[in-house]
Structure formats: C-alpha cells, structure tokens
Design an enzyme around this catalytic site. Sequence first.
Site, PDB file in Angstrom:
ATOM      1  N   ASN A  47      23.518  17.574  56.960  1.00  0.00           N
ATOM      2  CA  ASN A  47      23.595  18.730  55.879  1.00  0.00           C
ATOM      3  C   ASN A  47      23.744  18.025  54.592  1.00  0.00           C
ATOM      4  O   ASN A  47      23.208  18.649  53.541  1.00  0.00           O
ATOM      5  CB  ASN A  47      24.119  19.884  56.108  1.00  0.00           C
ATOM      6  CG  ASN A  47      25.758  19.665  56.183  1.00  0.00           C
ATOM      7  OD1 ASN A  47      26.281  18.465  56.290  1.00  0.00           O
ATOM      8  ND2 ASN A  47      26.609  20.644  56.146  1.00  0.00           N
TER       9      ASN A  47
ATOM     10  N   GLU B  31      36.075  14.905  59.682  1.00  0.00           N
ATOM     11  CA  GLU B  31      35.884  16.102  58.623  1.00  0.00           C
ATOM     12  C   GLU B  31      34.892  16.736  59.553  1.00  0.00           C
ATOM     13  O   GLU B  31      33.539  16.518  59.866  1.00  0.00           O
ATOM     14  CB  GLU B  31      35.045  15.926  57.196  1.00  0.00           C
ATOM     15  CG  GLU B  31      36.218  15.278  56.481  1.00  0.00           C
ATOM     16  CD  GLU B  31      37.329  16.322  55.963  1.00  0.00           C
ATOM     17  OE1 GLU B  31      37.127  17.524  56.397  1.00  0.00           O
ATOM     18  OE2 GLU B  31      38.348  15.660  55.440  1.00  0.00           O
TER      19      GLU B  31
ATOM     20  N   CYS C 190      29.491  23.031  56.222  1.00  0.00           N
ATOM     21  CA  CYS C 190      30.742  23.408  56.932  1.00  0.00           C
ATOM     22  C   CYS C 190      31.655  24.268  56.284  1.00  0.00           C
ATOM     23  O   CYS C 190      32.249  24.875  56.988  1.00  0.00           O
ATOM     24  CB  CYS C 190      31.318  21.803  57.005  1.00  0.00           C
ATOM     25  SG  CYS C 190      31.682  21.373  55.268  1.00  0.00           S
TER      26      CYS C 190
HETATM   27  P1  NAP Z   1      26.814  15.561  64.536  1.00  0.00           P
HETATM   28  O1  NAP Z   1      25.763  16.039  65.447  1.00  0.00           O
HETATM   29  O2  NAP Z   1      28.061  15.743  65.113  1.00  0.00           O
HETATM   30  O3  NAP Z   1      26.290  14.422  63.915  1.00  0.00           O
HETATM   31  C1  NAP Z   1      26.841  13.851  62.892  1.00  0.00           C
HETATM   32  C2  NAP Z   1      26.644  12.367  62.759  1.00  0.00           C
HETATM   33  O4  NAP Z   1      26.894  11.778  64.052  1.00  0.00           O
HETATM   34  C3  NAP Z   1      25.182  12.012  62.797  1.00  0.00           C
HETATM   35  O5  NAP Z   1      25.039  11.009  61.881  1.00  0.00           O
HETATM   36  C4  NAP Z   1      24.820  11.785  64.077  1.00  0.00           C
HETATM   37  O6  NAP Z   1      23.691  10.927  64.157  1.00  0.00           O
HETATM   38  C5  NAP Z   1      26.171  10.914  64.483  1.00  0.00           C
HETATM   39  N1  NAP Z   1      26.191  10.671  66.089  1.00  0.00           N
HETATM   40  C6  NAP Z   1      25.654  11.369  67.004  1.00  0.00           C
HETATM   41  N2  NAP Z   1      26.283  10.969  67.985  1.00  0.00           N
HETATM   42  C7  NAP Z   1      26.869  10.082  67.905  1.00  0.00           C
HETATM   43  C8  NAP Z   1      27.928   9.108  68.705  1.00  0.00           C
HETATM   44  N3  NAP Z   1      27.773   9.135  70.009  1.00  0.00           N
HETATM   45  N4  NAP Z   1      28.611   8.204  67.895  1.00  0.00           N
HETATM   46  C9  NAP Z   1      28.461   8.108  66.577  1.00  0.00           C
HETATM   47  N5  NAP Z   1      27.781   8.775  65.773  1.00  0.00           N
HETATM   48  C10 NAP Z   1      27.101   9.762  66.240  1.00  0.00           C
HETATM   49  O7  NAP Z   1      26.683  16.834  63.304  1.00  0.00           O
HETATM   50  P2  NAP Z   1      25.637  17.347  62.447  1.00  0.00           P
HETATM   51  O8  NAP Z   1      24.879  18.349  63.254  1.00  0.00           O
HETATM   52  O9  NAP Z   1      24.789  16.166  61.668  1.00  0.00           O
HETATM   53  O10 NAP Z   1      26.159  18.356  61.448  1.00  0.00           O
HETATM   54  C11 NAP Z   1      26.779  19.466  61.483  1.00  0.00           C
HETATM   55  C12 NAP Z   1      28.267  19.581  61.893  1.00  0.00           C
HETATM   56  O11 NAP Z   1      28.837  18.734  60.856  1.00  0.00           O
HETATM   57  C13 NAP Z   1      28.602  21.038  61.923  1.00  0.00           C
HETATM   58  O12 NAP Z   1      29.522  21.260  62.774  1.00  0.00           O
HETATM   59  C14 NAP Z   1      29.499  21.115  60.443  1.00  0.00           C
HETATM   60  O13 NAP Z   1      30.567  21.988  60.337  1.00  0.00           O
HETATM   61  C15 NAP Z   1      29.987  19.604  60.357  1.00  0.00           C
HETATM   62  N6  NAP Z   1      30.274  19.221  58.888  1.00  0.00           N
HETATM   63  C16 NAP Z   1      31.415  19.099  58.543  1.00  0.00           C
HETATM   64  C17 NAP Z   1      31.701  18.820  57.287  1.00  0.00           C
HETATM   65  C18 NAP Z   1      33.386  18.756  56.866  1.00  0.00           C
HETATM   66  O14 NAP Z   1      33.621  18.061  55.966  1.00  0.00           O
HETATM   67  N7  NAP Z   1      34.364  19.192  57.493  1.00  0.00           N
HETATM   68  C19 NAP Z   1      31.064  18.684  56.245  1.00  0.00           C
HETATM   69  C20 NAP Z   1      29.661  19.083  56.713  1.00  0.00           C
HETATM   70  C21 NAP Z   1      29.133  19.093  57.989  1.00  0.00           C
HETATM   71  P3  NAP Z   1      22.358  11.372  64.699  1.00  0.00           P
HETATM   72  O15 NAP Z   1      21.842  12.231  63.603  1.00  0.00           O
HETATM   73  O16 NAP Z   1      21.236  10.319  64.566  1.00  0.00           O
HETATM   74  O17 NAP Z   1      22.386  12.000  66.043  1.00  0.00           O
END
Ligand code: NAP
Length: 497
Positions: free
Chosen positions: A170, A265, A299
């Site tokens: 995002n 995070e 988030c």
């Molecule tokens: P995600 O599916 O957890 O992916 C995050 C990152 O992890 C991506 O770069 C993804 O790469 C990578 N990834 C996937 N599988 C992995 C593995 N096994 N090992 C290491 N890395 C891996 O999250 P998202 O859908 O991108 O983002 C949405 C989530 O992020 C929501 O839950 C949101 O609340 C959270 N978020 C939290 C914050 C905060 O600061 N608390 C800020 C923004 C978003 P790929 O894309 O290649 O799969």
Amino acid sequence: MAGTGVFAELVDGDGVFKYYSYGEWKKSCSGKSVPIINPTTRQPHFKVQACTQEEVDKLMEEAKTAQKSWAKTPLWKRAELLHKAAALLKEHKVPIADCLVKEIAKPSKDAATEAVRSGDLVSYCAEEGVRILGEGKFLVSDSFPGNERTKYCLTSKIPLGVILAIPPFNYPVNLAVSKIAPALIAGNSIVLKPPTQGAVAALHMVHCFHLAGFPEGLISCVTGKGSEIGDFLTMHPIVNCISFTGGDTGISISKKVGMIPLQMELGGKDACIILEDADLDLAASNIVKGGFSYSGQRCTAVKVVLVMESVANAVVEKVKAKVAKLTVGPPEDDCDITPVVTESSANFIEGLVMDAKQKGATFCQEYKREGNLIWPLLLDNVRPDMRIAWEEPFGPVLPVIRITSAEEGIHHCNASNFGLQGCVFTRDINKAILISDAMETGTVQINSAPARGPDHFPFQGLKDSGIGSQGITNSINMMTKIKTTVINLPTPSYTMG
Ligand code: NAP
C-alpha cells in the site's frame, strides 16, 4: 512514464524490470519473471525478475562487505548522500507516481504525494541521524553501591550490519524509505525486497539512491514473489535485522527467524469511539477520510466505528451524506475510491460483506462491485458475531457498532487481537485521556482519525499489530546497538570546581 528517461536502464530487452545489485541493474539468471497485474484493468502491466537464491547469496555477501566501509564513512557524508537521494525522489515524482497508479491503483494525486513525502522523510532522517548518532553517554561508576569513581563508561551507537527491508503494497515507496534511510544513516547496508504489487515503483525509488551515488553493494533490491523467495531472505544467515511491514506474514516470519532484532508493523482494526458530546460533524468527516482514503487500504484506516446509541443515527446520516459524494473509478482520474489491489482482496472483502448481510447488518448503501472496484459501503448495526466486527477488510467497507457506554467501546477495542491505533471523539479532554489510557493500542488520536504521520512521531502496534516502534528516531535507534567502552582508573577521580 515508467522505465523511460533516466529510468530506461531499469528495463531489459524483453521489457522486464531488472533487479539491483552491486550498483548495477541486472537480469536474473532464472530466466523467469513475475507479472504485476494492474488492479484497474486486471491485465499484466509490468514484469519483474524472479531472482534466484544464488543471486540473493551474492548480494548478501556484497552487502556485508559494503557495510564495513560504509560504517567508516563520516556521518555528514552519509547524510549528504541521503539529501541527494531525497532531492532525486522529489524530482522524479511523476514516473514514480505513474508506477503507483498502474501497480496499486493509488489515486494519482496521492501517488505523487507518496513520492514527495518519501523525499521529506529521507531528508529528515539525514538531519535527525547526524544529531542523535553524534551523541553518546558518559557514566561514572560511583552511583552504583560498592563502587568508587574509578570507571568512566562511554557509550555510542553502532550499526547492526545488513538490514533486510520488506514493505507492503500500500505504500511501497514510503514504507521502503522509512526503513532504508534510518538503516543507511546509522551505517548499515540494506537489502530491499519490495512487494510484488508496487515493485516497479520501488525499483524507480532505488534508482534515485543509485543516482545519488551510494557505494556499490550497499543497497540491493531483490524482486520475486514473497511466497517463493521470502523464507530464503528472512532466514539468510547474513541478515542482522529485519524491518517488515505487512499483514500476518510478519507473525510467521517472527516465528521462523533466529536471534536478530525485528521491527514488525502489522495489521490493525483501528476503532473510532464516538461519545455523546462529540462534535459529530468533525467525527463524520474523520470517519470518511479515515475509513475510505485509498479505498480503506491503509493500516491506520478507521476499521470499526463504535458510536454511542444516542448519537448513532445522527452520525450514520452524516457519514452517509459524505459517502454519497465520494467519487468512484480509475486512479488515473484521481477518484476517491479506486479498485482494490487484487481480485483475491476483492473476493475477501466480498466474503466479509456477505457474512454481515446474512447475519442482519443494515446496508447504508447498495453493495456494488465491478472487477476489483468496490463502491464505498457503510454497514450499520454490526454485531460482534459478524466477521467484519473483528477482521481487517483492507477495502472500502466500514462497520458501525452501536454502544451504550464508553466502557463497551473500550472493551470491543481491547478484545481485538490487533492494537495498532484508535481514536476517540469527545469535547471532554479528561474523558478522552481516560479512554486513551484504557485502549490497548500503540497510539490513540483524540478528535482525529488514526494516522501514521507525521513520520517523525513514534508509531507502533501492540499485540498482533507489531514488535518495536517506528518513526524516524525510533527506527534509527532500532537499527543500532549500544557499544560501551569503560576506562578503568587506578585511583578514584572526581571532577572538582
Ligand atoms: P503481506 O501480504 O503481509 O505482504 C507484505 C510483504 O511481505 C510483501 O512485500 C510480500 O511480498 C512479502 N512477503 C510475502 N510472503 C513472504 C514471506 N514468506 N517471507 C517474507 N516476505 C514475504 O501484506 P500486504 O498485503 O502487502 O499489506 C497489507 C497488510 O499490511 C495489512 O494487513 C496492513 O494492515 C498491513 N500494513 C501495516 C502497516 C503498519 O505500519 N502497521 C502499514 C501498512 C500496511 P509479495 O508482495 O511478493 O508477496
């Protein structure tokens, strides 16, 4: 346009974006690429290299070597390079924003803002870094019982080594630089694994660091699916620290990796508590901004409204009126509501909506979806047995739960497995403080929607929302270790006069 002008060298002969290692843009030996699907057209738009484990091994070794000399580079010099990168990020905001529009359907103005905000973050980090890393502590031994003043203790902050940065889709640029800049100013090297949706924007951002002239090997960027290359990266023996932002993936990473510092995070279910004495217009504006900006894919989006029954009808009416004014359509037109990132996200959101429908929630608008585009939806009279009461839709769907006391609101907030942020609307500051203290979240906003920025504020989640704290100062500190040197004197010595 993406991949043109100064960014032309990022693209190989087959139109695939290259990965970055040892100061060069490279094609992967895998011969494989990963398509990036445009959320609006649902057609492949870009392709990135699927890097191999051997390529990761090589750039990890390079990162380890480059870090040793970077740690000896004067702080002012590190800051100078970061300022250059910041200026380049701002200068190239248009092609970066163009990628964000095509890869993650971010509305065009917000996409440009992300690039500019990222430049500001990098500059601030450089300024903050030269101050806080230029200071240490001096302790004397005779404050602890049994000691005379025979020991002088000097403390300083030293880098951790190689930092692995993994941001989510995002904010693929902003949440990457929020890890890269603190790591670099503190003397670390960085290996970035961008999210697949958002990878091309991140590669453009990395090129700005390349153009700024950072040493070879200090910054690398590996592309490929997280599900394929993620474990190899996170469990790599050369990695000294992981800074991750994303969803539940972070929880599984934290269970797998060894004894290294983690900055996590993760997700949130930010509650918005509205008391009877609240400014209802202010609350309604913040609910709409907080709940529906970037189609709820933030988030810190407002993810559940907990409103006192006595003012609930008024709040719902005001929110409905504002929702009716939101524009819905493609990101190129800078619409408020744009397609969500993937078809599977849209299906997940629809599942939450159908569950709420079946269990009797009141639909304030008709549910409408075309492809990945979901029209904004407010669900009133949501009850705790509905999934939407607890789960993070990450889409433009917002549940309203009616409460009869502030305690009920606090209880709902604290019963969540998440604890990122929350907010409370009231004109009574004493009540606001009591509620803020009672809410088990990393931050509570009083009379405003949850928000991550300004980027120098501490930002952290409790429970499943994270480990550690972000924000520029906290990230710099997190990416360092304390080193102490103790000078032992033959006889006690006291400073006089
Ligand atoms: P995600 O599916 O957890 O992916 C995050 C990152 O992890 C991506 O770069 C993804 O790469 C990578 N990834 C996937 N599988 C992995 C593995 N096994 N090992 C290491 N890395 C891996 O999250 P998202 O859908 O991108 O983002 C949405 C989530 O992020 C929501 O839950 C949101 O609340 C959270 N978020 C939290 C914050 C905060 O600061 N608390 C800020 C923004 C978003 P790929 O894309 O290649 O799969």
